[in-house]
Design a protein around this motif. Structure first.
Motif, PDB file in Angstrom:
ATOM      1  N   VAL A   4      -7.310   7.359   3.723  1.00  0.00           N
ATOM      2  CA  VAL A   4      -6.714   8.421   4.385  1.00  0.00           C
ATOM      3  C   VAL A   4      -6.124   9.415   3.517  1.00  0.00           C
ATOM      4  N   ALA A   5      -5.306   8.729   2.656  1.00  0.00           N
ATOM      5  CA  ALA A   5      -4.376   9.735   1.723  1.00  0.00           C
ATOM      6  C   ALA A   5      -5.253  10.388   0.884  1.00  0.00           C
ATOM      7  N   ALA A   6      -6.471   9.415   0.370  1.00  0.00           N
ATOM      8  CA  ALA A   6      -7.457  10.055  -0.878  1.00  0.00           C
ATOM      9  C   ALA A   6      -8.102  11.305  -0.287  1.00  0.00           C
ATOM     10  N   ARG A   7      -8.431  11.280   1.187  1.00  0.00           N
ATOM     11  CA  ARG A   7      -9.130  12.294   2.047  1.00  0.00           C
ATOM     12  C   ARG A   7      -8.353  13.793   1.444  1.00  0.00           C
ATOM     13  N   ASP A   8      -6.814  13.610   1.768  1.00  0.00           N
ATOM     14  CA  ASP A   8      -5.982  14.752   1.328  1.00  0.00           C
ATOM     15  C   ASP A   8      -5.982  15.336  -0.113  1.00  0.00           C
ATOM     16  N   MET A   9      -6.284  14.489  -0.949  1.00  0.00           N
ATOM     17  CA  MET A   9      -6.461  14.679  -2.324  1.00  0.00           C
ATOM     18  C   MET A   9      -7.820  15.533  -2.460  1.00  0.00           C
ATOM     19  N   GLN A  10      -8.844  14.616  -1.862  1.00  0.00           N
ATOM     20  CA  GLN A  10     -10.295  15.127  -2.126  1.00  0.00           C
ATOM     21  C   GLN A  10     -10.486  16.487  -1.712  1.00  0.00           C
ATOM     22  N   ARG A  11      -9.684  16.826  -0.728  1.00  0.00           N
ATOM     23  CA  ARG A  11      -9.905  18.328   0.092  1.00  0.00           C
ATOM     24  C   ARG A  11      -9.194  19.431  -1.192  1.00  0.00           C
ATOM     25  N   GLU A  12      -7.965  18.981  -1.689  1.00  0.00           N
ATOM     26  CA  GLU A  12      -7.502  19.848  -2.929  1.00  0.00           C
ATOM     27  C   GLU A  12      -8.183  19.946  -3.868  1.00  0.00           C
ATOM     28  N   MET A  13      -8.897  18.993  -4.263  1.00  0.00           N
ATOM     29  CA  MET A  13      -9.766  18.939  -5.460  1.00  0.00           C
ATOM     30  C   MET A  13     -11.117  19.678  -5.067  1.00  0.00           C
ATOM     31  N   GLY A  14     -11.459  19.595  -3.846  1.00  0.00           N
ATOM     32  CA  GLY A  14     -12.634  20.558  -3.354  1.00  0.00           C
ATOM     33  C   GLY A  14     -12.242  21.980  -3.521  1.00  0.00           C
ATOM     34  N   GLU A  15     -11.151  22.318  -3.139  1.00  0.00           N
ATOM     35  CA  GLU A  15     -10.854  23.778  -3.311  1.00  0.00           C
ATOM     36  C   GLU A  15     -10.501  24.136  -4.715  1.00  0.00           C
ATOM     37  N   PHE A  16      -9.879  23.204  -5.487  1.00  0.00           N
ATOM     38  CA  PHE A  16     -10.038  23.600  -7.083  1.00  0.00           C
ATOM     39  C   PHE A  16     -11.469  23.691  -7.577  1.00  0.00           C
ATOM     40  N   GLY A  29       0.683  -1.280   0.124  1.00  0.00           N
ATOM     41  CA  GLY A  29      -0.056  -0.243  -0.097  1.00  0.00           C
ATOM     42  C   GLY A  29       0.609   1.487  -0.162  1.00  0.00           C
ATOM     43  N   ASN A  30       2.045   1.061   0.031  1.00  0.00           N
ATOM     44  CA  ASN A  30       3.108   2.576   0.300  1.00  0.00           C
ATOM     45  C   ASN A  30       2.922   3.192  -1.076  1.00  0.00           C
ATOM     46  N   GLU A  31       3.082   2.531  -2.196  1.00  0.00           N
ATOM     47  CA  GLU A  31       2.685   3.437  -3.457  1.00  0.00           C
ATOM     48  C   GLU A  31       1.465   3.929  -3.725  1.00  0.00           C
ATOM     49  N   GLU A  32       0.358   3.012  -3.443  1.00  0.00           N
ATOM     50  CA  GLU A  32      -0.986   3.751  -3.491  1.00  0.00           C
ATOM     51  C   GLU A  32      -1.111   4.553  -2.674  1.00  0.00           C
ATOM     52  N   PHE A  33      -0.699   4.722  -1.389  1.00  0.00           N
ATOM     53  CA  PHE A  33      -0.649   5.867  -0.377  1.00  0.00           C
ATOM     54  C   PHE A  33      -0.066   7.002  -0.812  1.00  0.00           C
ATOM     55  N   ASP A  34       1.011   6.996  -1.383  1.00  0.00           N
ATOM     56  CA  ASP A  34       1.752   8.196  -1.931  1.00  0.00           C
ATOM     57  C   ASP A  34       1.052   8.856  -3.218  1.00  0.00           C
ATOM     58  N   TYR A  35       0.586   7.996  -3.938  1.00  0.00           N
ATOM     59  CA  TYR A  35      -0.196   8.104  -5.151  1.00  0.00           C
ATOM     60  C   TYR A  35      -1.437   9.257  -4.713  1.00  0.00           C
ATOM     61  N   PHE A  36      -2.185   9.159  -3.845  1.00  0.00           N
ATOM     62  CA  PHE A  36      -3.356   9.740  -3.556  1.00  0.00           C
ATOM     63  C   PHE A  36      -2.878  10.964  -2.583  1.00  0.00           C
ATOM     64  N   LYS A  37      -1.779  11.039  -2.082  1.00  0.00           N
ATOM     65  CA  LYS A  37      -1.326  12.511  -1.584  1.00  0.00           C
ATOM     66  C   LYS A  37      -1.116  13.667  -2.108  1.00  0.00           C
ATOM     67  N   SER A  38      -1.144  13.656  -3.459  1.00  0.00           N
ATOM     68  CA  SER A  38      -1.054  14.836  -4.129  1.00  0.00           C
ATOM     69  C   SER A  38      -2.019  14.911  -5.503  1.00  0.00           C
ATOM     70  N   TRP A  39      -2.470  15.892  -5.882  1.00  0.00           N
ATOM     71  CA  TRP A  39      -3.422  16.026  -7.180  1.00  0.00           C
ATOM     72  C   TRP A  39      -2.613  15.870  -8.346  1.00  0.00           C
ATOM     73  N   LYS A  40      -1.056  16.380  -8.158  1.00  0.00           N
ATOM     74  CA  LYS A  40      -0.108  16.277  -9.265  1.00  0.00           C
ATOM     75  C   LYS A  40       0.043  14.876  -9.795  1.00  0.00           C
ATOM     76  N   ASN A  41      -0.243  13.884  -9.076  1.00  0.00           N
ATOM     77  CA  ASN A  41      -0.055  12.455  -9.600  1.00  0.00           C
ATOM     78  C   ASN A  41      -1.070  12.087 -10.652  1.00  0.00           C
ATOM     79  N   PRO A  42      -2.238  12.059 -10.241  1.00  0.00           N
ATOM     80  CA  PRO A  42      -3.350  11.740 -11.409  1.00  0.00           C
ATOM     81  C   PRO A  42      -3.228  12.590 -12.467  1.00  0.00           C
ATOM     82  N   VAL A  43      -2.889  13.996 -12.493  1.00  0.00           N
ATOM     83  CA  VAL A  43      -3.095  14.986 -13.403  1.00  0.00           C
ATOM     84  C   VAL A  43      -1.803  14.634 -14.605  1.00  0.00           C
ATOM     85  N   LEU A  44      -0.573  14.391 -13.835  1.00  0.00           N
ATOM     86  CA  LEU A  44       0.336  14.138 -14.628  1.00  0.00           C
ATOM     87  C   LEU A  44       0.275  12.727 -15.288  1.00  0.00           C
TER      88      LEU A  44
END
Length: 290
Positions: free
Chosen positions: A198-210, A117-132
């Motif tokens: 847990v990590a996805a919630r961080d991204m969802q907060r970022e995406m909500g702000e966007f 789960g380490n890579e999966e956790f890191d992937y959802f920590k930042s919006w830059k990962n899915p966008v790039l």
């Protein structure tokens, strides 16, 4: 190494209850081991306490995790890792869960093992990962600075390079012979790794702000609407299923075309705007009664 040959390595576990259950099952297969004996070795007076822990009826405290680990023969790195699994499971907020998970990863890395789960956790920590991950395959030959300028909001070339390196390392992108990027899978799902939400919630907060900022875009470039509804629990569950089905259909539509002209984000949100009204009714029914 794990204590028993047939058990998985401890770093392959994300759920301490499952680890305890597998330990018990393994001992039981080769001996007359009982829950009573297990509980006694771990210092519990109740013969079925650990059985209830595995069934989710009881929680193992962080304070007693070390005793249980010792009873299972864990020592050193493995004992610490087990305690961190318990800490993660019972952390009171996302910050504490994130800290426990990252400490677990650091501990495993120091012993040259990979945490599930380490890579999966890191992937959802930042919006830059899915966008790039979406941009890079459709900009063959582009330099990091060119990709950076296509992002909203814009980021630096260094951030692009760092993100692309991570995506390749995590096997979410791959390079062809010409050095261009390809997706290893057309779409991604959060899956069942316990750390990911847990990590996805961080991204969802970022995406909500966007999404709030996107309200200033012309109507031709964005589509936003909302409903405020009074629901029963039955209706809520039916709507959740409709949303899940709709999300699958959207993924299917997005996967039909091999080309990408622009990267979009779709937020689907259904959340309460009141407390349960039947709780109020129950309280009101009791007013004036002795």
């Amino acid at each position: 190494m794990s204590i028993f040959v047939h058990m998985k390595e401890i770093v392959e576990y994300t759920d301490y209850r499952k680890f305890i259950q597998d330990y018990y099952d393994e001992r039981k297969r080769s001996s007359a081991f009982t829950w009573r004996e297990f509980a006694r070795d771990a210092g519990f007076s109740s013969a079925v306490y650990l059985k209830y822990v595995c069934e989710g009826k009881k929680n193992l405290s962080v304070g007693s995790a070390g005793s249980v680990a010792a009873a299972m023969g864990l020592a050193g790195f493995e004992q610490t890792y087990f305690v961190l699994m318990v800490s993660y499971a019972h952390a009171k907020d996302d910050k504490a869960r994130r800290a426990a998970f990252e400490e677990r990863c650091a501990l495993a890395h120091a012993h040259k093992v990979r945490v599930l789960g380490n890579e999966e956790f890191d992937y959802f920590k930042s919006w830059k990962n899915p966008v790039l991950r979406e941009i890079a395959p459709h900009m063959p030959g582009a330099k990091p600075l060119e990709m950076a300028r296509k992002c909203k909001p814009q980021i630096s070339a260094a951030e692009v390079s760092e993100t692309l390196d991570f995506l390749v390392r995590a096997k979410l992108l791959k390079k062809d012979k010409s050095g261009n990027y390809e997706q290893t899978d057309k779409s991604l799902s959060m899956g069942s790794v316990d750390a990911v939400p847990v990590a996805a919630r961080d991204m969802q907060r970022e995406m909500g702000e966007f999404a709030v900022k996107a309200l200033d875009l012309p109507l031709s470039e964005r589509d936003m609407s909302g409903l405020t509804m009074g629901l029963t629990r039955r209706a809520y569950e039916k709507i959740r299923k409709e949303i899940a089905d709709f999300r699958r259909r959207i993924v299917a539509i997005a996967s039909e075309d091999d080309e990408t002209e622009q990267v979009y984000r779709l937020n689907l949100q259904l959340f309460p705007l009141s407390e349960r009204l039947d709780d109020c009714d129950d309280k009101n029914k009791g007013v004036g009664k002795k």
